[in-house]
Design a protein around this motif. Sequence first.
Motif: not given
Length: 288
Positions: A250-255, A240-246
Amino acid sequence: MRKSLYAGLAVLLAAVVPAVPANAVHAYQNYVALGDSFTAGPQIPEQRLDPAGCHRSSANYPSLLADLLVARSAVDASCSGADTTHLTQPQEVGDDMNPPQLSALRPETDLVTVGLGGNDYNLFQRIVETCPVLRAQNPTGAPCRQYFTVNGSDTLRAIVTQTEGNLTDSLRRVRERSPKARVLAVGYPRIVPANGFCGAILPFADGDYAWIADLEAALAGAIANAAAASGSSYVDVHGPSLGHDACAQGGSAWVNGAVDRDDAARFHPVRAGMQGVSGLIYAHLQSP
């Protein structure tokens, strides 16, 4: 601050998990979180002081999940730098000491999340400290992969294999200590993207990105295997973190990337990542 956290969490829940019926999640009363820095949340405000060296955030995913569950008691035993040995051994953190994390468990504990594995044999540390240094040798190649390949064998993949055994034993210990608890092995969010690269944020050689992505996927598989072998449950965060990498924009990073921030340590989760993981766990708890 708490209100803004949950506003953000609602958006993330809608984006990455199915709708959660209000009465769908079992009432868990005694929750314990075990884990390393990806659980603790170094530098995410507000930092707790119990002990300060563990760098636990009051806005990490255990705190957010405990509030979502309205748990009667919630104990966050996570500590930055922890590996699976720190379930049974105390961990030195500066001038303080974090007790063995298993000591937080009780017979009445009914929910445990375990976020460990990335620090065993210094896996993450080897990557983030070595790969940026080697980038200059061959910016478009894969010098870090070559460095960790010995006699044709990827030594870091071997570490992942060893870590799977450690996690299996660790999860069994958790279940023995709290036999009534539902035990969840929580995975890690992606640091590097599935494709492409962003050298200004993650200073790895271009060819090393795919290799690191493969290592992240292998670690996710190891955690899933350990959960299955121990009779625990796996919470997939890697997928589920696909597209939320560093590298995400646009503020969508989880790391966070390679630079320390006031609100996140380098190569560690940001607040949005903690919101995302707490939402994934909450949705997972709908399953039988």
